[in-house]
Design a protein around this motif. Structure first.
Motif, PDB file in Angstrom:
ATOM      1  N   PRO A 193       0.661  -1.268   0.062  1.00  0.00           N
ATOM      2  CA  PRO A 193      -0.093  -0.110  -0.141  1.00  0.00           C
ATOM      3  C   PRO A 193       0.788   1.384   0.061  1.00  0.00           C
ATOM      4  N   GLY A 194       0.765   2.111  -0.854  1.00  0.00           N
ATOM      5  CA  GLY A 194       1.446   3.363  -0.756  1.00  0.00           C
ATOM      6  C   GLY A 194       2.582   3.190  -2.089  1.00  0.00           C
ATOM      7  N   PHE A 195       3.002   1.819  -2.541  1.00  0.00           N
ATOM      8  CA  PHE A 195       3.729   1.516  -3.347  1.00  0.00           C
ATOM      9  C   PHE A 195       3.298   0.471  -4.493  1.00  0.00           C
ATOM     10  N   GLU A 196       2.136   0.497  -4.667  1.00  0.00           N
ATOM     11  CA  GLU A 196       1.587  -0.323  -5.615  1.00  0.00           C
ATOM     12  C   GLU A 196       2.194  -0.711  -6.991  1.00  0.00           C
ATOM     13  N   GLU A 197       2.980   0.182  -7.396  1.00  0.00           N
ATOM     14  CA  GLU A 197       3.659  -0.192  -8.739  1.00  0.00           C
ATOM     15  C   GLU A 197       5.044  -0.838  -8.583  1.00  0.00           C
ATOM     16  N   VAL A 198       5.333  -0.920  -7.355  1.00  0.00           N
ATOM     17  CA  VAL A 198       6.533  -1.738  -7.069  1.00  0.00           C
ATOM     18  C   VAL A 198       6.279  -3.148  -6.463  1.00  0.00           C
ATOM     19  N   THR A 199       6.805  -4.062  -7.497  1.00  0.00           N
ATOM     20  CA  THR A 199       6.095  -5.460  -6.991  1.00  0.00           C
ATOM     21  C   THR A 199       7.223  -6.521  -6.828  1.00  0.00           C
ATOM     22  N   GLU A 200       8.404  -6.066  -6.931  1.00  0.00           N
ATOM     23  CA  GLU A 200       9.446  -7.130  -6.526  1.00  0.00           C
ATOM     24  C   GLU A 200      10.519  -6.614  -5.534  1.00  0.00           C
ATOM     25  N   TYR A 201      10.871  -7.386  -4.691  1.00  0.00           N
ATOM     26  CA  TYR A 201      11.732  -6.940  -3.401  1.00  0.00           C
ATOM     27  C   TYR A 201      12.312  -8.241  -3.322  1.00  0.00           C
ATOM     28  N   ILE A 202      13.603  -8.117  -2.263  1.00  0.00           N
ATOM     29  CA  ILE A 202      14.399  -8.825  -2.073  1.00  0.00           C
ATOM     30  C   ILE A 202      14.391  -8.542  -0.343  1.00  0.00           C
ATOM     31  N   LEU A 203      14.401  -9.589   0.489  1.00  0.00           N
ATOM     32  CA  LEU A 203      14.937  -9.618   1.965  1.00  0.00           C
ATOM     33  C   LEU A 203      16.399  -9.758   2.365  1.00  0.00           C
ATOM     34  N   CYS A 204      16.933  -8.557   2.818  1.00  0.00           N
ATOM     35  CA  CYS A 204      18.245  -8.725   3.153  1.00  0.00           C
ATOM     36  C   CYS A 204      18.464  -8.619   4.739  1.00  0.00           C
ATOM     37  N   ASP A 205      19.190  -9.656   5.435  1.00  0.00           N
ATOM     38  CA  ASP A 205      18.977  -9.682   6.756  1.00  0.00           C
ATOM     39  C   ASP A 205      20.220  -8.698   6.977  1.00  0.00           C
ATOM     40  N   VAL A 206      19.816  -7.779   8.201  1.00  0.00           N
ATOM     41  CA  VAL A 206      21.054  -6.702   8.770  1.00  0.00           C
ATOM     42  C   VAL A 206      21.572  -7.588   9.844  1.00  0.00           C
TER      43      VAL A 206
END
Length: 148
Positions: free
Chosen positions: A27-40
């Motif tokens: 929500p608020g970023f509907e056009e962005v559909t691909e992410y990666i999860l990077c552990d800190v």
């Protein structure tokens, strides 16, 4: 392999299999559909947009901070994300970071649900709950957040 430019982590090289798809965006970023999860570290991760270096969310496993955190998933969500025990489910909440740790908060009202096997996810908004969008992480119980 995919090259990703990030503001916080520099240039990353990730496998195509590491990409998590949010079919409806966040929500608020509907056009962005691909992410990666990077552990800190063992507690926090970046949910980093693949194609927008400046778009990243700090996320955490809410159960590490709020052992009594609970909610039910709707049948629609279970179907949309093709969830099953065999595929594995993960929950993360977006964190609003503050240089003063006592003011760092987590959005417990809108958790992100991940289908681990199929690498798809969706942020949901819980209904009829006392959880807040800015629940202090230093609280010992989610119920300290305002249940009367």
């Amino acid at each position: 392999m995919v090259q990703i430019q990030t503001v916080h982590l520099g240039e990353l090289t990730v496998s195509q299999e590491d990409i998590i798809t949010f079919p409806k965006g966040i929500p608020g970023f509907e056009e962005v559909t691909e992410y990666i999860l990077c552990d800190v570290d063992e507690t926090y991760s970046y949910l980093q947009a693949v194609n927008q270096a400046e778009l990243a969310f700090i996320v955490t496993d809410p159960f590490l901070h709020f052992q009594d955190y609970e909610f039910e998933l709707s049948e629609e969500l279970i179907k949309d994300l093709q969830l099953s025990e065999e595929k594995g489910i993960a929950v993360r909440c977006i964190v609003t970071w503050n240089s003063d740790p006592s003011r760092t908060t987590a959005n417990l009202l809108a958790p992100i649900i991940f289908n681990i096997s199929d690498r798809i996810a969706r942020q949901i908004v819980l209904q009829n709950t006392f959880y807040q969008t800015k629940q202090k992480l230093n609280a010992t119980s989610a119920q300290e957040g305002g249940e009367s």
